[in-house]
Design a protein around this motif. Structure first.
Motif, PDB file in Angstrom:
ATOM      1  N   VAL A  45       0.835  -1.207   0.000  1.00  0.00           N
ATOM      2  CA  VAL A  45       0.000   0.000   0.000  1.00  0.00           C
ATOM      3  C   VAL A  45       0.865   1.251   0.000  1.00  0.00           C
ATOM      4  CG1 VAL A  45      -1.836   1.221   1.220  1.00  0.00           C
ATOM      5  CG2 VAL A  45      -1.799  -1.273   1.236  1.00  0.00           C
ATOM      6  N   GLU A  46       2.025   1.174   0.643  1.00  0.00           N
ATOM      7  CA  GLU A  46       2.937   2.325   0.713  1.00  0.00           C
ATOM      8  C   GLU A  46       3.460   2.749  -0.659  1.00  0.00           C
ATOM      9  OE1 GLU A  46       2.404   0.419   4.450  1.00  0.00           O
ATOM     10  OE2 GLU A  46       3.258  -0.423   2.600  1.00  0.00           O
ATOM     11  N   ASP A  47       3.346   1.876  -1.643  1.00  0.00           N
ATOM     12  CA  ASP A  47       3.804   2.233  -2.984  1.00  0.00           C
ATOM     13  C   ASP A  47       2.992   3.378  -3.578  1.00  0.00           C
ATOM     14  OD1 ASP A  47       5.874   0.365  -3.210  1.00  0.00           O
ATOM     15  OD2 ASP A  47       4.497  -1.225  -3.786  1.00  0.00           O
ATOM     16  N   LEU A  48       1.821   3.644  -3.000  1.00  0.00           N
ATOM     17  CA  LEU A  48       0.972   4.728  -3.496  1.00  0.00           C
ATOM     18  C   LEU A  48       1.125   6.011  -2.687  1.00  0.00           C
ATOM     19  CD1 LEU A  48      -2.406   2.888  -4.274  1.00  0.00           C
ATOM     20  CD2 LEU A  48      -0.315   3.026  -5.633  1.00  0.00           C
ATOM     21  N   ASP A  49       2.073   6.027  -1.740  1.00  0.00           N
ATOM     22  CA  ASP A  49       2.224   7.199  -0.870  1.00  0.00           C
ATOM     23  C   ASP A  49       2.521   8.471  -1.653  1.00  0.00           C
ATOM     24  OD1 ASP A  49       1.679   5.733   1.350  1.00  0.00           O
ATOM     25  OD2 ASP A  49       3.741   5.576   2.065  1.00  0.00           O
ATOM     26  N   SER A  50       3.343   8.368  -2.689  1.00  0.00           N
ATOM     27  CA  SER A  50       3.661   9.531  -3.516  1.00  0.00           C
ATOM     28  C   SER A  50       3.062   9.347  -4.902  1.00  0.00           C
ATOM     29  CB  SER A  50       5.182   9.707  -3.641  1.00  0.00           C
ATOM     30  OG  SER A  50       5.489  10.693  -4.616  1.00  0.00           O
ATOM     31  N   PRO A  51       2.399  10.374  -5.452  1.00  0.00           N
ATOM     32  CA  PRO A  51       1.787  10.231  -6.776  1.00  0.00           C
ATOM     33  C   PRO A  51       2.795  10.026  -7.900  1.00  0.00           C
ATOM     34  CG  PRO A  51       1.695  12.513  -6.034  1.00  0.00           C
ATOM     35  CD  PRO A  51       2.135  11.696  -4.863  1.00  0.00           C
ATOM     36  N   VAL A  52       4.079  10.380  -7.652  1.00  0.00           N
ATOM     37  CA  VAL A  52       5.083  10.208  -8.701  1.00  0.00           C
ATOM     38  C   VAL A  52       5.971   8.986  -8.463  1.00  0.00           C
ATOM     39  CG1 VAL A  52       5.117  12.633  -9.378  1.00  0.00           C
ATOM     40  CG2 VAL A  52       6.637  11.845  -7.555  1.00  0.00           C
ATOM     41  N   ASN A  53       5.579   8.125  -7.511  1.00  0.00           N
ATOM     42  CA  ASN A  53       6.252   6.834  -7.405  1.00  0.00           C
ATOM     43  C   ASN A  53       6.011   6.046  -8.681  1.00  0.00           C
ATOM     44  OD1 ASN A  53       7.357   7.150  -4.882  1.00  0.00           O
ATOM     45  ND2 ASN A  53       5.819   5.940  -3.798  1.00  0.00           N
ATOM     46  N   GLU A  54       6.997   5.278  -9.100  1.00  0.00           N
ATOM     47  CA  GLU A  54       6.842   4.462 -10.299  1.00  0.00           C
ATOM     48  C   GLU A  54       6.453   3.032  -9.919  1.00  0.00           C
ATOM     49  OE1 GLU A  54      10.561   4.905 -12.404  1.00  0.00           O
ATOM     50  OE2 GLU A  54       9.620   6.327 -13.772  1.00  0.00           O
ATOM     51  N   LEU A  55       5.388   2.539 -10.525  1.00  0.00           N
ATOM     52  CA  LEU A  55       4.963   1.161 -10.348  1.00  0.00           C
ATOM     53  C   LEU A  55       5.253   0.394 -11.633  1.00  0.00           C
ATOM     54  CD1 LEU A  55       1.423   1.716  -8.745  1.00  0.00           C
ATOM     55  CD2 LEU A  55       3.642   1.589  -7.588  1.00  0.00           C
ATOM     56  N   VAL A  56       5.581  -0.868 -11.498  1.00  0.00           N
ATOM     57  CA  VAL A  56       5.742  -1.720 -12.673  1.00  0.00           C
ATOM     58  C   VAL A  56       4.365  -1.893 -13.309  1.00  0.00           C
ATOM     59  CG1 VAL A  56       6.432  -3.999 -13.501  1.00  0.00           C
ATOM     60  CG2 VAL A  56       7.711  -2.886 -11.661  1.00  0.00           C
ATOM     61  N   LEU A  57       4.261  -1.615 -14.598  1.00  0.00           N
ATOM     62  CA  LEU A  57       2.953  -1.595 -15.260  1.00  0.00           C
ATOM     63  C   LEU A  57       2.260  -2.953 -15.190  1.00  0.00           C
ATOM     64  CD1 LEU A  57       0.882   0.024 -16.830  1.00  0.00           C
ATOM     65  CD2 LEU A  57       2.153  -0.456 -18.934  1.00  0.00           C
ATOM     66  N   ASN A  58       3.020  -4.024 -15.301  1.00  0.00           N
ATOM     67  CA  ASN A  58       2.421  -5.347 -15.208  1.00  0.00           C
ATOM     68  C   ASN A  58       1.801  -5.569 -13.831  1.00  0.00           C
ATOM     69  OD1 ASN A  58       1.855  -8.009 -16.195  1.00  0.00           O
ATOM     70  ND2 ASN A  58       3.546  -8.770 -14.941  1.00  0.00           N
ATOM     71  N   GLN A  59       2.492  -5.146 -12.777  1.00  0.00           N
ATOM     72  CA  GLN A  59       1.953  -5.287 -11.426  1.00  0.00           C
ATOM     73  C   GLN A  59       0.762  -4.361 -11.221  1.00  0.00           C
ATOM     74  OE1 GLN A  59       5.701  -4.645  -9.240  1.00  0.00           O
ATOM     75  NE2 GLN A  59       5.515  -6.720  -8.454  1.00  0.00           N
ATOM     76  N   PHE A  60       0.811  -3.171 -11.815  1.00  0.00           N
ATOM     77  CA  PHE A  60      -0.307  -2.233 -11.732  1.00  0.00           C
ATOM     78  C   PHE A  60      -1.569  -2.870 -12.333  1.00  0.00           C
ATOM     79  CE2 PHE A  60      -2.895   1.033 -13.797  1.00  0.00           C
ATOM     80  CZ  PHE A  60      -3.114   1.933 -12.758  1.00  0.00           C
ATOM     81  N   CYS A  61      -1.428  -3.460 -13.514  1.00  0.00           N
ATOM     82  CA  CYS A  61      -2.585  -4.110 -14.147  1.00  0.00           C
ATOM     83  C   CYS A  61      -3.067  -5.299 -13.321  1.00  0.00           C
ATOM     84  CB  CYS A  61      -2.221  -4.553 -15.563  1.00  0.00           C
ATOM     85  SG  CYS A  61      -1.939  -3.200 -16.723  1.00  0.00           S
TER      86      CYS A  61
END
Length: 349
Positions: A45-61
């Motif tokens: 959940v902490e991966d969303l703490d900052s709006p400019v954090n980068e998520l791996v697109l595959n994991q995002f989907c």
């Protein structure tokens, strides 16, 4: 495991965390376990703490797909996108709503989208007085993309509504995935005909709507956000990706009239001479890229849909089935009919 701890993730495209705004709240409204959903997708959940954090697109989907299954809501992405406010899209959202007109907003969205999300086709396709805003993830390794597609079109739709009013509706909406069981909800949300199993995800609108002023235009904030996105956009560009970008734009614009050098140059924001020089410097032939785009799309349609071969040929810019069949035989050594039968007979992986 958090995505930054996995070295294999460096090979995958990224997306800014702001694209997941509202996800946690929607899971909670559905009485879901937020920690469990994120854990199953390999995120925290902490991966969303900052709006400019980068998520791996595959994991995002996978995150949205997992949330849909966990909450027993097949239209999860659609509902999150329906409630998505443009400013919650972070820098990309602000660069749109701070633009002077909807035309400028779309131009900025297309220009800076690579700074927001990688390996994605995003742009406008002209059809007379009608324009299509098209979106599609280009990385074939990412299979679970339905929730993301419905989320994304909902986000873009809300940007249009910020300029044209909450009552605005697109002329038609299209998705690349198959028609779901609860598809009546899609037409209820968009207030327009919704079609499935198309080449890309898109919605149509009238060209005349582009001149409307953005109600939240802010030249000063636009300059600040544009500078930030410009730095990300520049740093994300790889000269080796030029051919891929050209091919992606050709795929979006294939149809009864094959795209021209002038047309693709305009989309990429280049003069004809500059575009031709860029092709030459990389040892590329425009006709070869068109052929590669046609081949990839042909194989995709034949493998992943029951679309009639005549329709596939038309989608690729061939006026007759015979011309398409000759080209396909040159690519694969067999006719499209035989190739489709061969693929169908093969066992699934």
């Amino acid at each position: 495991m958090r995505h930054e701890d996995n070295p294999a993730d460096t090979a995958f495209p990224k997306v800014l965390a702001c694209a997941a705004t509202g996800l946690v709240e929607h899971i909670e409204r559905n009485r879901g376990d937020v920690t469990e959903v994120f854990g199953r997708a390999g995120l925290a959940v902490e991966d969303l703490d900052s709006p400019v954090n980068e998520l791996v697109l595959n994991q995002f989907c996978n995150l949205f797909d997992t949330a849909a299954k966990h909450c027993h809501d097949d239209n999860f992405g659609l509902e999150v996108g329906n409630a998505f406010k443009p400013e919650h899209l972070g820098p990309l959202g602000y660069v749109a709503i701070c633009s002077p007109t909807l035309l400028a907003a779309l131009g900025n969205l297309v220009k800076y989208f690579p700074a927001h999300q990688g390996s994605t086709r995003f742009g406008l396709v002209e059809d007379g007085d009608v324009l299509w805003l098209c979106y599609q993830i280009n990385d074939r390794r990412i299979q679970r993309r339905r929730q993301d597609a419905e989320l994304s079109l909902g986000i873009f739709w809300n940007i249009f509504k910020s300029a044209l009013g909450n009552g605005w509706r697109p002329m038609e909406v299209r998705f690349e995935h198959a028609k779901p069981d609860a598809s009546e909800r899609h037409e209820s949300v968009f207030g327009a005909p919704v079609m499935f199993h198309h080449r890309t995800n898109a919605f149509a609108f009238r060209r005349s709507e582009l001149n409307v002023k953005m109600p939240s235009q802010d030249p000063y904030l636009l300059q600040i956000i544009s500078s930030f996105l410009e730095s990300r956009y520049t740093s994300s560009q790889n000269p080796e990706d030029f051919a891929v970008e050209v091919k992606n734009q050709i795929k979006l614009h294939l149809g009864d009239k094959p795209p021209t050098i002038s047309g693709i140059a305009k989309i990429l924001g280049l003069r004809d001479s500059a575009f031709q020089k860029a092709l030459k410097n990389r040892g590329l032939m425009f006709s070869d890229i068109i052929t590669a785009a046609r081949r990839e799309l042909a194989l995709h349609y034949i493998k992943n849909s029951d679309m009639p071969l005549t329709d596939i040929g038309y989608e690729l810019g061939y006026s007759e089935l015979s011309a398409f069949s000759r080209a396909f035989r040159a690519w694969t050594g067999m006719s499209p009919q035989r190739y489709r039968k061969t693929i169908v007979k093969q066992p699934a992986d």
